[in-house]
Design an enzyme around this catalytic site. Structure first.
Site, PDB file in Angstrom:
ATOM      1  N   TYR A  33       7.351  50.051  28.914  1.00 59.26           N
ATOM      2  CA  TYR A  33       8.663  50.336  28.387  1.00 59.26           C
ATOM      3  C   TYR A  33       8.114  49.077  27.410  1.00 59.26           C
ATOM      4  O   TYR A  33       9.564  48.946  26.629  1.00 59.26           O
ATOM      5  CB  TYR A  33       9.296  49.168  29.676  1.00 59.26           C
ATOM      6  CG  TYR A  33      11.105  49.161  29.372  1.00 59.26           C
ATOM      7  CD1 TYR A  33      11.788  50.520  29.098  1.00 59.26           C
ATOM      8  CD2 TYR A  33      11.557  47.830  28.954  1.00 59.26           C
ATOM      9  CE1 TYR A  33      13.099  50.328  28.648  1.00 59.26           C
ATOM     10  CE2 TYR A  33      12.930  47.913  28.659  1.00 59.26           C
ATOM     11  CZ  TYR A  33      13.160  48.957  28.345  1.00 59.26           C
ATOM     12  OH  TYR A  33      14.954  48.202  26.938  1.00 59.26           O
ATOM     13  N   GLU A  34       8.093  47.833  27.415  1.00 61.62           N
ATOM     14  CA  GLU A  34       7.547  46.949  26.035  1.00 61.62           C
ATOM     15  C   GLU A  34       6.770  47.400  25.137  1.00 61.62           C
ATOM     16  O   GLU A  34       6.570  46.571  24.459  1.00 61.62           O
ATOM     17  CB  GLU A  34       7.599  45.636  26.867  1.00 61.62           C
ATOM     18  CG  GLU A  34       8.869  44.988  27.797  1.00 61.62           C
ATOM     19  CD  GLU A  34       8.516  43.955  28.081  1.00 61.62           C
ATOM     20  OE1 GLU A  34       7.241  43.082  28.146  1.00 61.62           O
ATOM     21  OE2 GLU A  34       9.412  43.189  28.548  1.00 61.62           O
ATOM     22  N   VAL A  95      13.007  46.482  37.101  1.00 61.19           N
ATOM     23  CA  VAL A  95      13.890  47.655  38.221  1.00 61.19           C
ATOM     24  C   VAL A  95      13.143  48.968  37.768  1.00 61.19           C
ATOM     25  O   VAL A  95      13.358  49.425  36.228  1.00 61.19           O
ATOM     26  CB  VAL A  95      14.819  47.679  38.635  1.00 61.19           C
ATOM     27  CG1 VAL A  95      15.889  48.968  39.404  1.00 61.19           C
ATOM     28  CG2 VAL A  95      15.198  46.068  39.041  1.00 61.19           C
ATOM     29  N   GLY A 101      21.341  50.124  37.964  1.00 69.99           N
ATOM     30  CA  GLY A 101      22.487  50.321  38.181  1.00 69.99           C
ATOM     31  C   GLY A 101      22.879  50.173  39.178  1.00 69.99           C
ATOM     32  O   GLY A 101      24.236  50.467  39.711  1.00 69.99           O
ATOM     33  N   GLY A 103      22.454  47.571  41.330  1.00 72.13           N
ATOM     34  CA  GLY A 103      22.387  46.167  41.718  1.00 72.13           C
ATOM     35  C   GLY A 103      21.352  45.268  41.807  1.00 72.13           C
ATOM     36  O   GLY A 103      21.271  44.153  42.308  1.00 72.13           O
ATOM     37  N   TYR A 139      22.092  40.449  30.440  1.00 76.00           N
ATOM     38  CA  TYR A 139      21.647  39.008  30.130  1.00 76.00           C
ATOM     39  C   TYR A 139      23.114  38.513  29.686  1.00 76.00           C
ATOM     40  O   TYR A 139      23.363  37.448  30.831  1.00 76.00           O
ATOM     41  CB  TYR A 139      20.714  38.330  29.635  1.00 76.00           C
ATOM     42  CG  TYR A 139      19.135  38.496  30.325  1.00 76.00           C
ATOM     43  CD1 TYR A 139      18.765  39.567  32.105  1.00 76.00           C
ATOM     44  CD2 TYR A 139      18.102  39.618  29.185  1.00 76.00           C
ATOM     45  CE1 TYR A 139      17.696  39.544  31.901  1.00 76.00           C
ATOM     46  CE2 TYR A 139      16.954  39.731  29.719  1.00 76.00           C
ATOM     47  CZ  TYR A 139      17.081  40.374  30.867  1.00 76.00           C
ATOM     48  OH  TYR A 139      15.347  40.414  31.700  1.00 76.00           O
TER      49      TYR A 139
END
Length: 166
Positions: A33-34, A95, A101, A103, A139
């Site tokens: 992802y990064e 996640v 989404g 939580g 955040y």
């Protein structure tokens, strides 16, 4: 912290031996992802030593659903010379996309905030990549504030070795 029930049959709990494959899979997925898919050098054995060895220096919480680790918060203690108290450095919060989404991310970071309050720690800190708009928005939604006047510095590889010899 004890286990906590979450949405869709998931459970938030401290990591335990046997979670290493799931934690490492999350770390690898985060690296993808990064945009650093080849950067992970960590192994299950290294995680075992860091998280569950004789003198653990790193800690983790996981979201588990149907026997699979679906999210992680990997963290360690810091110390503030200004406040004279420890804090938590959140190294990785992840996640899987298909579970976002629900939580889970908020539950993981909330568990660390609760540890800070319970133990009298003064800070919960982490970094986020400048381009990661979804995470930055998340955040901000939980009240986190950027430390714009600070820039992270890092020594690795040859530069680290050269300074060690100096």
């Amino acid at each position: 912290m004890t286990s906590r029930e979450l949405a869709a049959g998931a459970v938030l709990r401290p990591a335990r031996p046997g979670d290493e494959p799931g934690i490492l899979a999350c770390i690898r997925a985060l690296a993808v992802y990064e945009r650093e898919p080849d950067a992970v050098e960590n192994t299950e054995q290294m995680l075992t030593a860091a998280l569950f060895g004789d003198d653990p220096r790193a800690f983790a919480h996981v979201v588990e659903r149907e026997g699979r680790v679906e999210g992680i918060a990997l963290w360690f203690l810091t110390y503030s010379t200004w406040t004279g108290r420890h804090g938590i450095w959140l190294e990785d919060l992840f996640v899987y996309e298909e579970h976002r989404g629900r939580g889970y991310g908020k539950a993981l970071i909330s568990a660390l905030a609760a540890l800070c309050v319970e133990r009298g720690y003064s800070r919960l800190e982490w970094t986020v990549l400048d381009w990661n708009a979804p995470s930055i928005a998340f955040y901000r939604s939980i009240g986190a504030a950027p430390m714009d006047e600070w820039t992270t510095q890092r020594l690795t590889g040859p530069a680290l070795e050269a300074l060690a010899r100096a």
